[in-house]
Motif scaffolding. Structure first.
Motif, PDB file in Angstrom:
ATOM      1  N   LEU A  91      40.840  62.054  49.366  1.00 17.49           N
ATOM      2  CA  LEU A  91      41.272  60.918  48.484  1.00 17.49           C
ATOM      3  C   LEU A  91      39.902  60.442  47.740  1.00 17.49           C
ATOM      4  CD1 LEU A  91      43.533  59.165  50.958  1.00 17.49           C
ATOM      5  CD2 LEU A  91      44.221  60.210  48.723  1.00 17.49           C
ATOM      6  N   GLU A  92      39.963  60.218  46.554  1.00 15.98           N
ATOM      7  CA  GLU A  92      38.824  59.672  45.506  1.00 15.98           C
ATOM      8  C   GLU A  92      39.266  58.130  45.743  1.00 15.98           C
ATOM      9  OE1 GLU A  92      37.978  59.387  41.143  1.00 15.98           O
ATOM     10  OE2 GLU A  92      39.028  61.090  41.672  1.00 15.98           O
ATOM     11  N   VAL A  93      37.924  57.555  46.549  1.00 15.04           N
ATOM     12  CA  VAL A  93      38.103  56.133  46.740  1.00 15.04           C
ATOM     13  C   VAL A  93      37.197  55.210  45.933  1.00 15.04           C
ATOM     14  CG1 VAL A  93      37.907  54.379  48.613  1.00 15.04           C
ATOM     15  CG2 VAL A  93      38.330  56.708  48.886  1.00 15.04           C
ATOM     16  N   MET A  94      37.891  54.243  45.359  1.00 18.26           N
ATOM     17  CA  MET A  94      37.053  53.212  44.613  1.00 18.26           C
ATOM     18  C   MET A  94      37.258  51.786  45.403  1.00 18.26           C
ATOM     19  SD  MET A  94      36.862  51.926  40.545  1.00 18.26           S
ATOM     20  CE  MET A  94      36.306  53.304  39.969  1.00 18.26           C
ATOM     21  N   GLY A  95      35.822  50.965  45.462  1.00 24.13           N
ATOM     22  CA  GLY A  95      36.273  49.759  46.249  1.00 24.13           C
ATOM     23  C   GLY A  95      36.170  48.796  45.321  1.00 24.13           C
ATOM     24  N   PHE A  96      36.996  47.468  45.790  1.00 25.10           N
ATOM     25  CA  PHE A  96      37.177  46.350  45.235  1.00 25.10           C
ATOM     26  C   PHE A  96      36.698  45.034  45.881  1.00 25.10           C
ATOM     27  CE2 PHE A  96      40.223  42.831  44.400  1.00 25.10           C
ATOM     28  CZ  PHE A  96      39.569  42.258  43.452  1.00 25.10           C
ATOM     29  N   PHE A  97      35.742  44.222  45.755  1.00 29.44           N
ATOM     30  CA  PHE A  97      35.067  43.336  46.756  1.00 29.44           C
ATOM     31  C   PHE A  97      35.721  41.768  46.128  1.00 29.44           C
ATOM     32  CE2 PHE A  97      31.600  40.512  47.495  1.00 29.44           C
ATOM     33  CZ  PHE A  97      31.630  40.402  49.292  1.00 29.44           C
ATOM     34  N   TYR A  98      36.604  41.451  46.968  1.00 27.48           N
ATOM     35  CA  TYR A  98      37.174  40.214  46.725  1.00 27.48           C
ATOM     36  C   TYR A  98      36.121  38.860  47.265  1.00 27.48           C
ATOM     37  CZ  TYR A  98      40.948  36.344  46.993  1.00 27.48           C
ATOM     38  OH  TYR A  98      41.606  35.317  46.839  1.00 27.48           O
ATOM     39  N   ARG A  99      35.996  37.818  46.312  1.00 30.13           N
ATOM     40  CA  ARG A  99      34.974  36.958  46.782  1.00 30.13           C
ATOM     41  C   ARG A  99      35.394  35.495  47.148  1.00 30.13           C
ATOM     42  NH1 ARG A  99      29.911  37.702  43.323  1.00 30.13           N
ATOM     43  NH2 ARG A  99      30.337  35.484  42.794  1.00 30.13           N
TER      44      ARG A  99
ATOM     45  N   TYR B 267      28.828  30.114  49.377  1.00 29.00           N
ATOM     46  CA  TYR B 267      28.490  31.005  48.361  1.00 29.00           C
ATOM     47  C   TYR B 267      27.290  31.958  48.747  1.00 29.00           C
ATOM     48  CZ  TYR B 267      27.068  33.029  44.026  1.00 29.00           C
ATOM     49  OH  TYR B 267      26.769  34.133  43.005  1.00 29.00           O
ATOM     50  N   THR B 268      26.218  31.504  49.559  1.00 22.92           N
ATOM     51  CA  THR B 268      25.307  32.251  49.854  1.00 22.92           C
ATOM     52  C   THR B 268      25.530  33.387  50.879  1.00 22.92           C
ATOM     53  OG1 THR B 268      24.772  30.546  51.619  1.00 22.92           O
ATOM     54  CG2 THR B 268      23.469  30.691  49.474  1.00 22.92           C
ATOM     55  N   GLU B 269      26.507  33.263  51.763  1.00 21.75           N
ATOM     56  CA  GLU B 269      27.143  34.203  52.424  1.00 21.75           C
ATOM     57  C   GLU B 269      27.703  35.127  51.728  1.00 21.75           C
ATOM     58  OE1 GLU B 269      26.771  34.618  55.876  1.00 21.75           O
ATOM     59  OE2 GLU B 269      28.303  36.010  56.234  1.00 21.75           O
ATOM     60  N   CYS B 270      28.535  34.885  50.631  1.00 24.66           N
ATOM     61  CA  CYS B 270      29.161  35.830  49.966  1.00 24.66           C
ATOM     62  C   CYS B 270      28.096  36.528  49.161  1.00 24.66           C
ATOM     63  CB  CYS B 270      30.065  35.079  48.948  1.00 24.66           C
ATOM     64  SG  CYS B 270      30.990  36.137  47.614  1.00 24.66           S
ATOM     65  N   VAL B 271      27.168  36.046  48.782  1.00 29.08           N
ATOM     66  CA  VAL B 271      26.026  36.900  48.358  1.00 29.08           C
ATOM     67  C   VAL B 271      25.514  37.799  49.150  1.00 29.08           C
ATOM     68  CG1 VAL B 271      23.805  36.976  46.984  1.00 29.08           C
ATOM     69  CG2 VAL B 271      25.657  35.146  46.225  1.00 29.08           C
ATOM     70  N   LYS B 272      25.252  37.579  50.250  1.00 24.56           N
ATOM     71  CA  LYS B 272      24.807  38.384  51.274  1.00 24.56           C
ATOM     72  C   LYS B 272      25.540  39.401  51.728  1.00 24.56           C
ATOM     73  CE  LYS B 272      22.103  35.522  54.573  1.00 24.56           C
ATOM     74  NZ  LYS B 272      22.241  34.800  55.885  1.00 24.56           N
TER      75      LYS B 272
ATOM     76  N   ILE C 191      34.122  47.679  42.140  1.00 26.44           N
ATOM     77  CA  ILE C 191      34.464  46.681  41.244  1.00 26.44           C
ATOM     78  C   ILE C 191      34.437  45.391  41.663  1.00 26.44           C
ATOM     79  CG2 ILE C 191      36.355  45.351  39.950  1.00 26.44           C
ATOM     80  CD1 ILE C 191      37.958  48.105  39.872  1.00 26.44           C
ATOM     81  N   TYR C 192      33.383  44.556  41.561  1.00 22.56           N
ATOM     82  CA  TYR C 192      33.188  43.311  42.022  1.00 22.56           C
ATOM     83  C   TYR C 192      33.870  41.975  41.657  1.00 22.56           C
ATOM     84  CZ  TYR C 192      29.658  46.071  44.554  1.00 22.56           C
ATOM     85  OH  TYR C 192      28.928  46.787  45.110  1.00 22.56           O
ATOM     86  N   GLN C 193      34.435  41.581  42.159  1.00 18.03           N
ATOM     87  CA  GLN C 193      35.533  40.326  41.595  1.00 18.03           C
ATOM     88  C   GLN C 193      34.740  39.331  40.773  1.00 18.03           C
ATOM     89  OE1 GLN C 193      37.322  37.420  44.305  1.00 18.03           O
ATOM     90  NE2 GLN C 193      39.128  37.753  43.004  1.00 18.03           N
ATOM     91  N   GLU C 194      35.168  38.880  39.536  1.00 15.71           N
ATOM     92  CA  GLU C 194      34.296  37.792  38.937  1.00 15.71           C
ATOM     93  C   GLU C 194      34.554  36.387  39.422  1.00 15.71           C
ATOM     94  OE1 GLU C 194      34.838  38.617  34.692  1.00 15.71           O
ATOM     95  OE2 GLU C 194      34.222  40.669  34.780  1.00 15.71           O
ATOM     96  N   GLY C 195      33.714  35.735  39.054  1.00 14.38           N
ATOM     97  CA  GLY C 195      33.618  34.107  39.688  1.00 14.38           C
ATOM     98  C   GLY C 195      33.711  33.840  40.995  1.00 14.38           C
ATOM     99  N   TYR C 196      33.859  32.807  41.484  1.00 15.15           N
ATOM    100  CA  TYR C 196      33.847  32.397  42.708  1.00 15.15           C
ATOM    101  C   TYR C 196      34.794  31.036  43.086  1.00 15.15           C
ATOM    102  CZ  TYR C 196      32.045  31.104  47.414  1.00 15.15           C
ATOM    103  OH  TYR C 196      32.181  30.904  48.768  1.00 15.15           O
TER     104      TYR C 196
END
Ligand code: SF4
Length: 178
Positions: free
Chosen positions: A25-33, A39-44, A61-66
């Motif tokens: 399978l060809e995989v792409m990731g999506f990081f939900y924030r 917020y500092t933990e999210c960044v880590k 793909i990194y989710q925009e905003g927080y």
């Protein structure tokens, strides 16, 4: 076949991605924030994922905003049931992105964790998949629990001590002082 994989953190992604790639399978990731506090933990966690993704040549793909405010408003007064909202929003966001990007499937690294409500995630993923129109790729990745942990330690990845939201951080660390 292309899969959009919701990634909660780099550690939980190791085994599912290896398995999916072994299956061709060809995989792409999506990081939900929004559920990772503060917020500092999210960044880590995001930086750990970026470093890991670079090593294994994974597009993410990194989710925009927080939107911590939106997350808290959605679970307020029913904090003990907050995981239902949290799972659903993460799965639905992934499915919608997968639909837009014409992926064949969507899935989640939540299926790897022994600490999550596995059966609920499966049922919810399948139901969200039907309503959005992209199949949910289910597999029980808990079988690779130890392998994933060993690999993440060898790679020196940041390993968090609580699930993600501020409530889970309290459950992990707060002890009443008598
Ligand atoms: S404990 Fe984990 S799954 Fe449950 S609401 Fe918090 S971040 Fe989401």
């Amino acid at each position: 076949m292309k899969v959009l994989l919701h990634v909660c953190c780099a550690n939980c992604a190791i085994y599912p991605i290896k398995t999916m790639r072994d299956e061709g399978l060809e995989v792409m990731g999506f990081f939900y924030r929004h559920n990772i506090h503060p917020y500092t933990e999210c960044v880590k966690r995001q930086e750990a994922l970026q470093a890991y993704a670079e090593q294994i040549n994974l597009k993410v793909i990194y989710q925009e905003g927080y939107d911590i405010e939106g997350f808290i408003q959605n679970v307020a007064f029913r904090e003990s049931e907050r995981c239902n909202y949290c799972y659903h929003d993460r799965l639905r966001s992934t499915a919608l992105l997968a639909k837009r990007g014409k992926f064949d499937y969507f899935s989640s690294t939540l299926l790897y964790s022994k600490h999550q409500k596995h059966d609920l995630i499966r049922t919810m993923g399948e139901s969200v998949g039907k309503s959005v129109g992209v199949p949910f790729l289910y597999q029980d990745y808990r079988e690779g629990w130890k392998e994933g942990i060993e690999c993440s330690k060898q790679m020196g990845l940041y390993r968090q001590h609580y699930c993600g939201c501020i409530y889970s951080e309290k459950e992990r660390f707060y002890r009443e002082v008598s």
